[in-house]
Design a protein around this motif. Structure first.
Motif, short mmCIF file in Angstrom:
data_model
loop_
_atom_site.label_atom_id
_atom_site.label_comp_id
_atom_site.label_asym_id
_atom_site.label_seq_id
_atom_site.Cartn_x
_atom_site.Cartn_y
_atom_site.Cartn_z
N MET A 1 -6.58 -10.15 3.01
CA MET A 1 -7.77 -10.96 2.71
C MET A 1 -7.58 -12.39 3.18
SD MET A 1 -9.32 -9.80 -0.96
CE MET A 1 -7.81 -10.00 -1.88
N ALA A 2 -6.41 -12.95 2.90
CA ALA A 2 -6.14 -14.34 3.30
C ALA A 2 -6.18 -14.50 4.82
CB ALA A 2 -4.78 -14.78 2.75
N LEU B 1 -9.84 -16.88 9.35
CA LEU B 1 -10.50 -16.83 10.66
C LEU B 1 -11.79 -17.66 10.67
CD1 LEU B 1 -10.02 -13.05 11.44
CD2 LEU B 1 -8.75 -14.97 12.41
N HIS B 2 -12.40 -17.85 9.50
CA HIS B 2 -13.64 -18.64 9.38
C HIS B 2 -13.49 -19.52 8.15
CE1 HIS B 2 -15.47 -15.98 12.36
NE2 HIS B 2 -14.98 -14.97 11.67
N ALA B 3 -13.29 -20.81 8.37
CA ALA B 3 -13.07 -21.73 7.26
C ALA B 3 -14.23 -21.65 6.26
CB ALA B 3 -12.94 -23.15 7.79
N GLY B 4 -13.86 -21.49 4.99
CA GLY B 4 -14.88 -21.43 3.95
C GLY B 4 -15.42 -20.04 3.67
N SER B 5 -14.89 -19.02 4.35
CA SER B 5 -15.37 -17.66 4.11
C SER B 5 -14.75 -17.08 2.85
CB SER B 5 -15.07 -16.76 5.32
OG SER B 5 -13.68 -16.57 5.46
N THR B 6 -15.38 -16.03 2.31
CA THR B 6 -14.85 -15.34 1.14
C THR B 6 -14.97 -13.84 1.35
OG1 THR B 6 -14.97 -15.17 -1.27
CG2 THR B 6 -17.06 -15.35 -0.10
N THR B 7 -14.01 -13.09 0.83
CA THR B 7 -14.02 -11.64 1.01
C THR B 7 -15.00 -10.98 0.07
OG1 THR B 7 -11.70 -11.66 1.71
CG2 THR B 7 -12.61 -9.55 0.98
N ALA B 8 -15.82 -10.08 0.62
CA ALA B 8 -16.78 -9.32 -0.18
C ALA B 8 -16.30 -7.89 -0.40
CB ALA B 8 -18.14 -9.30 0.50
N VAL C 1 -4.50 0.09 8.76
CA VAL C 1 -5.11 -1.24 8.77
C VAL C 1 -5.81 -1.49 7.44
CG1 VAL C 1 -5.51 -1.24 11.27
CG2 VAL C 1 -7.30 -0.40 9.73
N TYR C 2 -6.07 -2.76 7.19
CA TYR C 2 -6.97 -3.15 6.11
C TYR C 2 -8.32 -3.48 6.75
CZ TYR C 2 -2.99 -3.65 2.94
OH TYR C 2 -1.88 -3.41 2.17
N ARG C 3 -9.38 -2.95 6.20
CA ARG C 3 -10.72 -3.26 6.67
C ARG C 3 -11.29 -4.30 5.71
NH1 ARG C 3 -11.16 -0.58 11.20
NH2 ARG C 3 -10.20 1.48 11.27
N VAL C 4 -11.54 -5.49 6.24
CA VAL C 4 -11.95 -6.62 5.41
C VAL C 4 -13.32 -7.12 5.85
CG1 VAL C 4 -11.27 -8.88 4.50
CG2 VAL C 4 -9.51 -7.29 5.32
N LYS C 5 -14.24 -7.23 4.89
CA LYS C 5 -15.55 -7.82 5.16
C LYS C 5 -15.61 -9.17 4.47
CE LYS C 5 -18.00 -3.42 5.49
NZ LYS C 5 -19.04 -2.55 4.90
N VAL D 1 -20.93 -17.39 -8.07
CA VAL D 1 -19.85 -17.41 -9.06
C VAL D 1 -18.64 -18.15 -8.50
CG1 VAL D 1 -20.62 -15.28 -10.16
CG2 VAL D 1 -18.91 -15.17 -8.33
N ARG D 2 -17.84 -18.71 -9.41
CA ARG D 2 -16.67 -19.49 -8.98
C ARG D 2 -15.52 -18.60 -8.54
NH1 ARG D 2 -17.37 -21.47 -13.98
NH2 ARG D 2 -15.27 -20.79 -14.57
N GLN D 3 -15.43 -17.43 -9.13
CA GLN D 3 -14.29 -16.56 -8.85
C GLN D 3 -14.43 -15.88 -7.49
OE1 GLN D 3 -15.92 -16.63 -11.77
NE2 GLN D 3 -14.33 -17.82 -12.80
N ARG D 4 -13.30 -15.52 -6.95
CA ARG D 4 -13.26 -14.84 -5.66
C ARG D 4 -12.65 -13.46 -5.87
NH1 ARG D 4 -13.36 -18.76 -1.39
NH2 ARG D 4 -11.98 -17.49 -0.08
N LEU D 5 -12.84 -12.60 -4.89
CA LEU D 5 -12.26 -11.26 -4.97
C LEU D 5 -10.74 -11.34 -5.07
CD1 LEU D 5 -12.84 -8.22 -4.95
CD2 LEU D 5 -12.77 -8.29 -2.45
N SER D 6 -10.14 -12.32 -4.42
CA SER D 6 -8.68 -12.48 -4.49
C SER D 6 -8.22 -12.77 -5.92
CB SER D 6 -8.21 -13.59 -3.54
OG SER D 6 -8.88 -14.80 -3.82
N ASP D 7 -9.03 -13.52 -6.70
CA ASP D 7 -8.72 -13.75 -8.11
C ASP D 7 -8.74 -12.43 -8.87
OD1 ASP D 7 -8.67 -16.57 -7.74
OD2 ASP D 7 -10.85 -16.66 -7.99
N ALA D 8 -9.77 -11.62 -8.61
CA ALA D 8 -9.92 -10.34 -9.30
C ALA D 8 -8.76 -9.41 -8.97
CB ALA D 8 -11.25 -9.69 -8.91
N VAL D 9 -8.29 -9.43 -7.74
CA VAL D 9 -7.16 -8.58 -7.34
C VAL D 9 -5.92 -8.95 -8.14
CG1 VAL D 9 -5.55 -8.10 -5.45
CG2 VAL D 9 -8.01 -7.96 -5.05
N ARG D 10 -5.65 -10.24 -8.28
CA ARG D 10 -4.47 -10.66 -9.04
C ARG D 10 -4.54 -10.21 -10.49
NH1 ARG D 10 -4.93 -15.22 -5.71
NH2 ARG D 10 -6.21 -16.34 -7.23
N VAL D 11 -5.70 -10.36 -11.11
CA VAL D 11 -5.88 -9.96 -12.51
C VAL D 11 -5.72 -8.44 -12.64
CG1 VAL D 11 -7.52 -9.81 -14.42
CG2 VAL D 11 -7.34 -11.92 -13.10
N ALA D 12 -6.33 -7.70 -11.71
CA ALA D 12 -6.29 -6.23 -11.77
C ALA D 12 -4.87 -5.71 -11.57
CB ALA D 12 -7.21 -5.64 -10.71
#
Length: 202
Positions: free
Chosen positions: A71-72, A77-84, A96-100, A145-156
């Motif tokens: 994800m990182a 690759l695009h400053a300011g992007s977030t993973t969906a 591979v990892y498929r990242v949107k 929302v303030r949270q990102r998918l990367s935050d959710a991954v760490r918690v999970a």
């Protein structure tokens, strides 16, 4: 369980559901009243599915790059992007990892080599306006929302004591949630997280 300060303790983990791997083929065959020829087909299919799952998990466990790292890499690759959405794909020529990722008004699709972390192939982009209404709504809520998918991954990963193999957005009863699938021992566990402020967003 402790959660990062950015997550409301009352909303952080809405559901932790353990999903066991498919039952042994013999159990499937013994529990059906279908003719023997159909039972064999069912057993063969279940065995094939189980082998595919086992192969995918084995490849994932042997990967040098984690889901969070993938994800990182994609977001850089695009400053300011977030993973969906992100998932491990062991069925391709090389795992591979498929990242949107969401950046401005486009959804970018990237393949990240699970061994080297290098980008595989060229990126593909789709304007958000060309997505269906549900996807547009989910992405609009993700921006809010303030949270990102990367935050959710760490918690999970902490909650399920394992490593995430996929993650994305789901909407249930009008609420936007992050759904993370974690490999924990011999089980696949799905952790559903509701980011604070996501309730009621359309």
């Amino acid at each position: 369980m402790r959660t990062p300060k950015s997550w409301s303790p009352s909303l952080a983990i809405a559901l932790l559901l353990a999903v066991l791997l498919p039952a042994p083929v013999l159990a499937v065959a013994a529990s059906t009243d279908a003719p023997a020829s159909q039972r064999n087909d069912t057993g063969d299919s279940a065995l094939s599915d189980q082998q595919a799952i086992n192969r995918e998990i084995q490849l994932f466990r042997g990967s040098a790059i984690s889901l969070s790292q993938a994800m990182a890499i994609a977001e850089a690759l695009h400053a300011g992007s977030t993973t969906a959405d992100v998932s491990f794909d062991g069925a391709s020529h090389a795992p591979v990892y498929r990242v949107k990722t969401l950046h401005n008004d486009r959804v970018w699709q990237h393949a990240i080599d699970a061994t080297t972390g290098r980008i595989v192939g060229g990126p593909a982009a789709l304007p958000v306006k060309e997505l269906d209404a549900d996807d547009r709504s989910n992405l609009a809520a993700l921006r809010a929302v303030r949270q990102r998918l990367s935050d959710a991954v760490r918690v999970a990963e902490h909650a399920a004591s394992g490593k995430a193999i996929s993650g994305g957005l789901v909407r249930e009863r009008g609420r936007l949630n992050f759904a993370i699938v974690v490999i924990s021992g011999s089980e696949l566990k799905e952790v559903i997280l509701e980011p604070p402020g996501a309730a009621g967003r359309k």
